[in-house]
Design an enzyme around this catalytic site. Structure first.
Site, mmCIF file in Angstrom:
data_model
loop_
_atom_site.group_PDB
_atom_site.id
_atom_site.type_symbol
_atom_site.label_atom_id
_atom_site.label_comp_id
_atom_site.label_asym_id
_atom_site.label_seq_id
_atom_site.Cartn_x
_atom_site.Cartn_y
_atom_site.Cartn_z
ATOM 1 N N ASP A 525 0.844 -1.188 0.000
ATOM 2 C CA ASP A 525 0.000 0.000 0.000
ATOM 3 C C ASP A 525 0.882 1.240 0.000
ATOM 4 O O ASP A 525 1.546 1.488 0.990
ATOM 5 C CB ASP A 525 -0.959 0.002 1.195
ATOM 6 N N GLU A 721 12.035 2.960 7.125
ATOM 7 C CA GLU A 721 11.121 1.938 6.605
ATOM 8 C C GLU A 721 11.430 1.529 5.170
ATOM 9 O O GLU A 721 11.325 0.373 4.790
ATOM 10 C CB GLU A 721 9.689 2.481 6.691
HETATM 11 O O1 LIG Z 1 -1.705 2.930 8.128
HETATM 12 C C1 LIG Z 1 -1.369 2.861 6.823
HETATM 13 C C2 LIG Z 1 -1.029 1.457 6.416
HETATM 14 O O2 LIG Z 1 0.059 1.030 7.243
HETATM 15 C C3 LIG Z 1 0.476 -0.269 7.021
HETATM 16 O O3 LIG Z 1 1.185 -0.415 5.821
HETATM 17 C C4 LIG Z 1 2.541 -0.149 5.819
HETATM 18 O O4 LIG Z 1 3.199 -0.567 7.029
HETATM 19 C C5 LIG Z 1 3.119 -1.974 7.317
HETATM 20 C C6 LIG Z 1 3.946 -2.185 8.558
HETATM 21 O O5 LIG Z 1 5.294 -1.944 8.315
HETATM 22 C C7 LIG Z 1 3.601 -2.836 6.172
HETATM 23 O O6 LIG Z 1 3.253 -4.161 6.442
HETATM 24 C C8 LIG Z 1 2.924 -2.422 4.879
HETATM 25 O O7 LIG Z 1 3.532 -3.132 3.829
HETATM 26 C C9 LIG Z 1 3.156 -0.928 4.678
HETATM 27 O O8 LIG Z 1 2.649 -0.533 3.449
HETATM 28 C C10 LIG Z 1 -0.666 -1.277 7.046
HETATM 29 O O9 LIG Z 1 -0.212 -2.553 6.664
HETATM 30 C C11 LIG Z 1 -1.775 -0.868 6.121
HETATM 31 O O10 LIG Z 1 -2.815 -1.780 6.201
HETATM 32 C C12 LIG Z 1 -2.224 0.506 6.537
HETATM 33 O O11 LIG Z 1 -3.287 0.895 5.753
#
Ligand SMILES: OC[C@H]1O[C@H](O[C@H]2O[C@H](CO)[C@@H](O)[C@H](O)[C@H]2O)[C@H](O)[C@@H](O)[C@@H]1O
Ligand SMILES: [Ca+2]
Length: 798
Positions: A525, A721
């Site tokens: 995302d 990140e």
């Molecule tokens: O809150 C926004 C989004 O945050 C997450 O996505 C991002 O962080 C995660 C944790 O590191 C990672 O798994 C993901 O790949 C990133 O894009 C969350 O997973 C999303 O659902 C959320 O909308």
């Protein structure tokens, strides 16, 4: 000059010795004592709790002063002409004899009196003489004596942090040099600490020492000029993982449950949701809430059937979801007690357990010996599958309908091997439980509708769910919602409510959010690859992972189940052949629908429009990780796909061409070019290695680790990140979507970022000494690769 007068020996205008008590005084207060001596020298790289001593709070200083009174009374100081150095030595000697005292590398003591003392403020200590070049006397291990941590910190920030962001980076325009007193001259002589890296390490160490309650410290020069590769590796293994580890208990649950992502009235109080059939956990949390009423922790049961409607109905009252706990019997009372099982979170701002981040972290945690945390995460996944029906995107209520890329079988296997494998009956039991859960997940999540496309037999990221995802940044959907707000003549906020309450019917918005949820389930995302289409895509990544599940399950059944697995959930018996056939079938379907030999990529397949897409993604390499590509396909991938994705800092998420032009109306997406992500690197390295292309993995590893090291060295020790893999100077600067990527640390980075930490530890395993040395000197990839001797070039696929 020292002068004896009225039973007081004057050492300096501020410092005296009371000849009655032999106490060293500042004004009319006893000077705090230090806890260590130079002779205590041990390892300059000890963890802060050992190096600086355990954490204390300001009140403890008074206690320390009382102890000093006692010590001073006991000490026998013969000479009347008593100097400051004599006094310090005596304190050191007497401390040596005090067995009950905590030994530290550093000095504890409150010079807070200085800070309160006006005279001191007017005449800050400036008593350093000449530069201390006695490197030999320190046997190469020079040490600083920092007499006042707080004022040194202030001075450092004042002179060197010229952009006032509490970091010392290459962007600061300070003199890049600070005088620090040496320990062997008791601070009288000085060493110049020079350059961004050393100064920023000094800032980090002072920040840590201060947070441990230290006012004075000895600091090894080696600790601030440590080889960056060693320093980063050490910090990840000994500190970052610990900072990222969470374990529920009665006292921390409110902090963990509090949701910082949601700004709704119902999110003010922390809340925990417990599965309907876990009464003991419910009791545990009620107890926690009653023990600390001021937290206002709310404890609620989930219903047996968790529907999308229910999940949407609690978006305004979000909560943490309970995870697995262990039952313990207190031997003294015979009473049962629940205790939390550790897990690691992706980054410092998180408190919840994530899906695919956990797998990536597991690989790194195991390398760092944090086996209990890695194993704990598998236990939590087993619990999530049992109670929530899937491995969740993360354990928050608004993620209940959504999963993430599935890695459970491999995750269980790597932990299993680490905890003794075949030789350990508990490990075998662990593997059985994990594989049973994975089989349930495989059948009910990924091979069931809506995720399964019955026609192709392939799977898509296609979660249930309703409404607008509440966890994104508040303006995230404004561009999408604005035209509808205009249409209904309401504000965007009002439109959101109307839409969530189904008071407006907008099928195009429904479609947008269906795909948006799918994008989040994919873990990617967001990316233009998936926008407006994700739920209809059978992706190469997801189907590679399922292929791996099928083969792992087959191996498990043949090795640990006498080749017969009885599934009591659906009353079926399967053997390894059954699962191998599923894998072979998937492989042939992936080849049929996704493989483009001419382009050299596995592309996503749109199951609705029945066409292959053309978005060039780094996830093509997951086919190598899963072992489903043929050797010939692997060669073609390396020849054709790799050049489109390999850039300065490793493998970018997609090709620039696929992403297309960026503009105000088409802003960058974080999972697109030019950004690079740790999971893409980790899986590509392993995939290339699987097919005998370790040399190419070596090259990609050097690129990625270089980018990480460069940001770490030049930007105050940060690990973020994701990186912009095309930026040579400041790769951590990623201005795309979610603002916080972990670059805004104050003084010191304490946890890095989970999967990025893992990638560094794993990446270094591919490197020989020569590469590590070059990395430690921050030699960029091109000069490094160009300077290789002919026979070395082949090690990097050149
Ligand atoms: O809150 C926004 C989004 O945050 C997450 O996505 C991002 O962080 C995660 C944790 O590191 C990672 O798994 C993901 O790949 C990133 O894009 C969350 O997973 C999303 O659902 C959320 O909308
Ligand atoms: Ca700065």
């Amino acid at each position: 000059m020292t002068k004896s007068e009225n039973k007081i020996t004057i050492i300096s205008p501020l410092e005296t010795v009371d000849n009655n008590t032999n106490k060293y005084m500042i004004g009319n207060r006893p000077k705090p004592r230090r806890l260590s001596s130079l002779k205590d020298f041990k390892d300059p790289f000890m963890n802060p709790d050992k190096y600086y001593g355990p954490k204390t709070n300001p009140e403890d200083d008074d206690l320390e002063l009382h102890s000093d009174d006692e010590l001073a009374r006991q000490s026998t100081i013969k000479s009347k002409k008593y100097t400051k150095l004599d006094h310090i030595d005596d304190i050191k000697k007497s401390l040596k004899n005090k067995k009950t005292r905590t030994r530290t590398m550093s000095a504890i003591g409150g010079i807070s009196f200085y800070k309160k003392n006006e005279e001191f403020n007017q005449h800050p200590i400036r008593r350093r003489g000449s530069e201390d070049d006695v490197l030999l006397s320190g046997k190469g291990n020079r040490r600083f004596f920092i007499e006042d941590v707080n004022s040194t910190l202030k001075e450092l920030l004042l002179t060197e942090d010229t952009d006032s962001n509490y970091q010392i980076t290459i962007e600061d325009k300070g003199p890049k040099v600070l005088r620090i007193g040496t320990a062997n001259s008791d601070g009288y002589k000085y060493i110049n600490v020079r350059g961004t890296y050393m100064l920023s390490n000094l800032l980090q160490e002072l920040t840590i020492a201060k947070s441990f309650g230290r006012h004075q410290i000895f600091l090894d020069e080696a600790r601030i000029n440590e080889n960056p590769v060693s320093r980063l590796t050490r910090l990840i293994s000994t500190q970052f993982w610990d900072s990222l580890t969470r374990k529920v208990d009665l006292n921390n649950i409110a902090t963990l449950a509090k949701d910082t992502k949601i700004d709704a009235p119902g999110a003010k109080n922390p809340r925990i949701y417990v599965p309907y059939n876990c009464p003991e956990q419910f009791e545990f949390y009620v107890q926690a809430s009653q023990m600390n009423p001021s937290w206002k922790l709310e404890v609620e049961y989930l219903p047996k059937d968790i529907t999308p409607e229910y999940v949407q109905s609690i978006n305004g009252t979000p909560g943490l979801l309970a995870l697995a706990m262990e039952e313990h019997i207190d031997p003294s009372t015979g009473e049962k007690a629940l205790i939390g099982i550790p897990y690691a979170v992706p980054g410092g701002r998180f408190n919840e357990l994530y899906g695919w981040d956990s797998y990536m972290m597991t690989l790194g945690l195991l390398e760092s010996g944090k086996v209990d945390v890695a194993k704990g995460m598998v236990e939590h996944f087993i619990f999530e599958i049992e109670h929530y029906g899937k491995i969740l995107n993360a354990n928050r209520s608004y993620y209940l309908c959504r999963s993430q890329p599935p890695f459970l079988t491999d995750m269980a296997l790597v932990v299993f091997n680490k905890i003794g494998g075949d030789q350990n009956p508990d490990a075998i039991d662990f593997l059985r439980r994990a594989m049973k859960a994975a089989i349930k997940e495989y059948k009910t999540v990924w091979m069931a509708e809506p995720r399964l496309d019955p026609e192709t037999g392939l799977s898509c990221y296609h979660p249930d769910g309703k409404g607008i995802p509440p966890e994104t940044e508040s303006e995230h959907f404004d561009t999408i919602l604005a035209p509808y707000a205009m249409k209904y003549k309401v504000s965007i906020e009002e439109l959101k409510t109307l839409y969530n309450e189904e008071k407006v019917n907008e099928p195009a918005l429904d479609d947008f959010f269906l795909h948006d949820r799918a994008v989040r389930e994919s873990g990617h995302d967001t990316t233009y690859r998936f926008e407006g289409v994700c739920a209809y895509l059978a992706t190469a990544d997801l189907n590679s992972l399922l292929y791996k599940y099928e083969n792992d399950i087959a191996d498990f059944i043949s090795t640990y189940c006498d080749d017969k697995f009885y599934d009591d959930r659906d009353d079926t018996i399967t053997d390894s052949k059954h699962w191998r056939n599923l894998a072979e079938l998937r492989k042939s379907r992936i080849t049929k629908y996704m493989w483009d030999e001419e382009k050299g990529f596995f592309f996503d397949y749109n199951v609705k429009f029945k066409e292959r897409t053309s978005y060039e993604s780094a996830t093509s390499f997951w086919t190598l990780w899963a072992g489903l590509a043929t050797q010939e396909q692997a060669q073609i991938l390396v020849k054709k796909a790799l050049p489109k994705l390999e850039v300065l800092g490793g493998l970018v998420a997609c090709s620039e061409e696929s992403r297309g032009p960026i503009s105000v109306n088409r802003p960058p997406r974080q999972w697109d070019y030019p950004f690079g992500w740790a999971p893409h690197q980790i899986l590509a390295w392993k995939g290339l290695e699987n097919y005998g292309f370790t040399c190419i993995a070596n090259r990609l590893v050097y690129r990625w680790c270089y980018i990480m090291t460069k940001a770490f060295v030049d930007f105050n020790g940060i690990v973020v990140e994701k990186y912009d893999l095309t930026r040579a100077t400041d790769p951590h600067k990623v201005d795309a979507e979610y603002g916080n990527q972990g670059a805004d640390v104050k003084g010191v980075a304490r946890e890095g970022f989970g999967w990025v930490n893992a990638s560094y530890i794993l990446g270094l395993k591919y490197m020989n000494n020569h590469a590590r040395r070059a990395l430690g000197s921050c030699i960029p990839p091109i000069p490094f690769l160009n300077s290789l001797r002919t026979e070395e070039k082949s090690l990097y696929g050149l």
